[in-house]
Design a protein around this motif. Sequence first.
Motif, short mmCIF file in Angstrom:
data_model
loop_
_atom_site.label_atom_id
_atom_site.label_comp_id
_atom_site.label_asym_id
_atom_site.label_seq_id
_atom_site.Cartn_x
_atom_site.Cartn_y
_atom_site.Cartn_z
N UNK A 192 -9.48 -47.47 -26.95
CA UNK A 192 -8.56 -48.57 -27.20
C UNK A 192 -8.56 -49.53 -26.02
N UNK A 193 -8.59 -50.86 -26.32
CA UNK A 193 -8.55 -51.87 -25.26
C UNK A 193 -7.13 -52.22 -24.85
N UNK A 194 -6.16 -51.81 -25.65
CA UNK A 194 -4.76 -52.02 -25.27
C UNK A 194 -4.39 -50.93 -24.27
N UNK A 195 -4.55 -51.23 -22.99
CA UNK A 195 -4.41 -50.22 -21.95
C UNK A 195 -2.98 -49.68 -21.90
N UNK A 196 -1.99 -50.55 -22.09
CA UNK A 196 -0.60 -50.10 -22.06
C UNK A 196 -0.35 -49.07 -23.15
N UNK A 197 -0.92 -49.27 -24.32
CA UNK A 197 -0.79 -48.32 -25.43
C UNK A 197 -1.40 -46.98 -25.06
N UNK A 198 -2.59 -47.02 -24.45
CA UNK A 198 -3.27 -45.78 -24.05
C UNK A 198 -2.47 -45.04 -23.00
N UNK A 231 -11.27 -47.39 -7.74
CA UNK A 231 -12.52 -47.69 -8.45
C UNK A 231 -12.23 -48.21 -9.85
N UNK A 232 -11.24 -47.62 -10.51
CA UNK A 232 -10.86 -48.07 -11.85
C UNK A 232 -10.26 -49.46 -11.79
N UNK A 233 -9.42 -49.70 -10.81
CA UNK A 233 -8.79 -51.02 -10.70
C UNK A 233 -9.84 -52.10 -10.47
N UNK A 234 -10.83 -51.79 -9.69
CA UNK A 234 -11.89 -52.77 -9.42
C UNK A 234 -12.76 -53.00 -10.63
N UNK A 235 -13.12 -51.92 -11.34
CA UNK A 235 -14.07 -52.03 -12.46
C UNK A 235 -13.44 -52.52 -13.74
N UNK A 241 -1.96 -38.13 -22.67
CA UNK A 241 -1.68 -37.25 -21.54
C UNK A 241 -2.80 -37.29 -20.52
N UNK A 242 -4.01 -37.55 -20.98
CA UNK A 242 -5.18 -37.61 -20.09
C UNK A 242 -6.01 -38.83 -20.46
N UNK A 243 -6.58 -39.48 -19.46
CA UNK A 243 -7.37 -40.68 -19.67
C UNK A 243 -8.71 -40.52 -18.97
N UNK A 244 -9.79 -40.87 -19.67
CA UNK A 244 -11.14 -40.86 -19.12
C UNK A 244 -11.64 -42.30 -19.09
N UNK A 245 -12.24 -42.70 -17.98
CA UNK A 245 -12.73 -44.07 -17.82
C UNK A 245 -14.25 -44.05 -17.76
N UNK A 246 -14.87 -44.80 -18.67
CA UNK A 246 -16.31 -44.99 -18.65
C UNK A 246 -16.65 -46.34 -18.05
N UNK A 247 -17.72 -46.38 -17.27
CA UNK A 247 -18.22 -47.65 -16.74
C UNK A 247 -19.72 -47.54 -16.62
N UNK A 248 -20.44 -48.48 -17.24
CA UNK A 248 -21.90 -48.49 -17.21
C UNK A 248 -22.50 -47.15 -17.64
N UNK A 249 -21.87 -46.54 -18.64
CA UNK A 249 -22.43 -45.34 -19.23
C UNK A 249 -22.16 -44.05 -18.49
N UNK A 250 -21.32 -44.08 -17.47
CA UNK A 250 -20.99 -42.87 -16.72
C UNK A 250 -19.47 -42.73 -16.62
N UNK A 252 -6.22 -37.65 -25.83
CA UNK A 252 -7.00 -38.11 -24.68
C UNK A 252 -7.48 -39.53 -24.94
N UNK A 253 -7.30 -40.41 -23.97
CA UNK A 253 -7.73 -41.79 -24.09
C UNK A 253 -9.06 -42.02 -23.40
N UNK A 254 -9.89 -42.85 -24.00
CA UNK A 254 -11.19 -43.23 -23.43
C UNK A 254 -11.19 -44.74 -23.28
N UNK A 255 -11.21 -45.23 -22.04
CA UNK A 255 -11.16 -46.66 -21.79
C UNK A 255 -12.34 -47.07 -20.92
N UNK A 256 -12.53 -48.38 -20.82
CA UNK A 256 -13.60 -48.92 -20.00
C UNK A 256 -13.95 -50.32 -20.47
N UNK A 257 -14.65 -51.09 -19.65
CA UNK A 257 -15.01 -52.46 -20.02
C UNK A 257 -15.97 -52.49 -21.19
N UNK A 258 -16.12 -53.65 -21.81
CA UNK A 258 -17.11 -53.81 -22.88
C UNK A 258 -18.49 -53.42 -22.37
N UNK A 259 -19.22 -52.69 -23.20
CA UNK A 259 -20.55 -52.26 -22.82
C UNK A 259 -20.58 -50.99 -21.99
#
Length: 258
Positions: free
Chosen positions: A214-220, A249-253, A225-234, A36-43
């Motif tokens: 991981x910040x390398x989104x293509x790698x993730x 929402x993911x594309x924008x954030x 198989x599954x990806x979770x996106x965090x933004x502003x702690x949620x 499972x991948x966990x992605x999101x912007x810095x912070x």
Amino acid sequence: MSEGGYVLEALGVGVRFGGVRALTGVDLGVRAGEVCGLIGPNGAGKTTLFDVLSGIRRPDQGRMLLDGADVTRRSPVWRARHGIRRTFQRQQLFGQLSVADNVLVAQEWRGGGGGPAADLLALPARRARERERRARGERVLADCGIGALGASYAGGLPVGQARMVELARAVADPPRVLLLDEPASGMSAPERARLAEVVRRLAEREGCAVLLVEHNVAFVMELCARVVVLDLGTVLAEGTAAEVRANPLVREAYLGTA
């Protein structure tokens, strides 16, 4: 095992740093045999969540479950000994030790170490256990593509090789849950391919539950198989790589709208 089939699960996790909410009501779980991948912007709170999962930080709200049992108050040492292993953004190798000894350290909690002087006085059974651990360390290094580096000092390795040593150390004693914090950072394309191969094997053949930041989104997107996106702690979104890519929402954030 939890109702959702998760080996490790966070339920309603919240963390505050003074007046700042780093995590708010985060629900996340990872299943045996899953990457499972966990992605999101810095912070976004990714590393803070890893700190909670590994026991380094206790959440202000929420619970942590391992096989459905509440382990929120369990220490990092307890969690590590019960199969929850982690790597860090910043390299954490013992630079003055050899690569082989860095990997051996991860197995020492089971007893039987102590070096050559202690080995001369040890019981035969203890020496046998020591040989078994060293043999496993050699196999793990070979699986990670760095078997030839066993005698090298860890402190002199380039970044990509050092990352692979950290991975080898994390899996030297077989994990049930593996938390990888930016494992591909500083790696070349061949090294990333080897990393992906090792992670897939851990999940598919050994049933390890893997969660990686991981910040390398293509790698993730290729590996997970599954990806979770965090933004502003949620949690902003969750799904397959294709579903996450298509989420407006993911594309924008994070991913960009182009």
